[in-house]
Write an enzyme that holds these catalytic residues in place. Sequence first.
Site, PDB file in Angstrom:
ATOM      1  N   LYS A 188       0.690  -0.795   0.513  1.00  0.00           N
ATOM      2  CA  LYS A 188      -0.306  -0.154  -0.020  1.00  0.00           C
ATOM      3  C   LYS A 188       1.032   1.278  -0.052  1.00  0.00           C
ATOM      4  CE  LYS A 188      -2.239  -0.597   3.814  1.00  0.00           C
ATOM      5  NZ  LYS A 188      -1.687  -1.997   3.746  1.00  0.00           N
TER       6      LYS A 188
ATOM      7  N   ARG B 270     -10.311   0.997   9.961  1.00  0.00           N
ATOM      8  CA  ARG B 270     -10.084   0.171  10.130  1.00  0.00           C
ATOM      9  C   ARG B 270     -11.296  -0.825  10.122  1.00  0.00           C
ATOM     10  NH1 ARG B 270      -4.223  -0.914  10.882  1.00  0.00           N
ATOM     11  NH2 ARG B 270      -3.329   1.550  11.140  1.00  0.00           N
TER      12      ARG B 270
ATOM     13  N   ARG C 262      12.256  -7.156   1.988  1.00  0.00           N
ATOM     14  CA  ARG C 262      12.316  -5.910   2.292  1.00  0.00           C
ATOM     15  C   ARG C 262      13.368  -5.911   3.855  1.00  0.00           C
ATOM     16  NH1 ARG C 262       7.038  -2.826   3.685  1.00  0.00           N
ATOM     17  NH2 ARG C 262       7.314  -3.470   5.389  1.00  0.00           N
TER      18      ARG C 262
ATOM     19  N   ARG D 153      12.308  -1.505   9.611  1.00  0.00           N
ATOM     20  CA  ARG D 153      10.866  -0.964  10.194  1.00  0.00           C
ATOM     21  C   ARG D 153      10.995  -1.779  10.833  1.00  0.00           C
ATOM     22  NH1 ARG D 153       7.207  -0.039   5.037  1.00  0.00           N
ATOM     23  NH2 ARG D 153       6.084  -0.790   7.087  1.00  0.00           N
TER      24      ARG D 153
ATOM     25  N   ARG E 246       0.453  -8.262  13.422  1.00  0.00           N
ATOM     26  CA  ARG E 246       0.127  -7.396  13.049  1.00  0.00           C
ATOM     27  C   ARG E 246      -1.429  -7.796  11.580  1.00  0.00           C
ATOM     28  NH1 ARG E 246       3.230  -3.425  10.010  1.00  0.00           N
ATOM     29  NH2 ARG E 246       1.372  -2.267   9.437  1.00  0.00           N
TER      30      ARG E 246
END
Length: 195
Positions: free
Chosen positions: A13, A88, A127, A139, A150
Amino acid sequence: MRLILLGPPGAGKGTQAMRLVEKFGIPQLSTGDMLRAAVKAGTPIGRRAQAVMEAGSLVSDDIVVSIVADRIDEPDASNGFILDGFPRTIAQAEALDAMLARKGMKLDAAIELQVDSSKLIDRILRRAEEARAAGHPVRKDDDPEVFKTRLAAYQKDTAAVTPHYRASGVLHGVDGMAPIGEVSASIDEILAAHA
């Protein structure tokens, strides 16, 4: 162009939002960023949010939608916006629809980046490795355990938002596992119909 990008963490996204910001000259709106900005600016809604957060509670949907409402009235959002990470829940989606209707606006599209959850962990690990190799910080949410938490939260709450947008006729699915350029081309094709 008023858009929502939907999909689990790691679906791409953020990558697609950056491209759309450049292409359409519209802002990407992150509710977390907007919340922090409202608190920092000391706006009435920001002060309400700060009081809630200082009490250790979650900011209510009402406050979040009010912050979005204020933000989309700013000049840089006059030609549209991209919502990423909001809504959400179904309650947030319904509140967003009602707020936009009060402003005489509606969404042009909700684009769902459809991905294979089992392959997302590999994507996240890759990543993180690429960031390390490039000397960039990794991250926090690229930790596999954090990511799994998550992803579970997304599947529990946010995945329920897609049927809402399907029912309202604005949902479009895109293969989020395709190469970035193909994902972009698919999104462009969808948006060309709304231009």
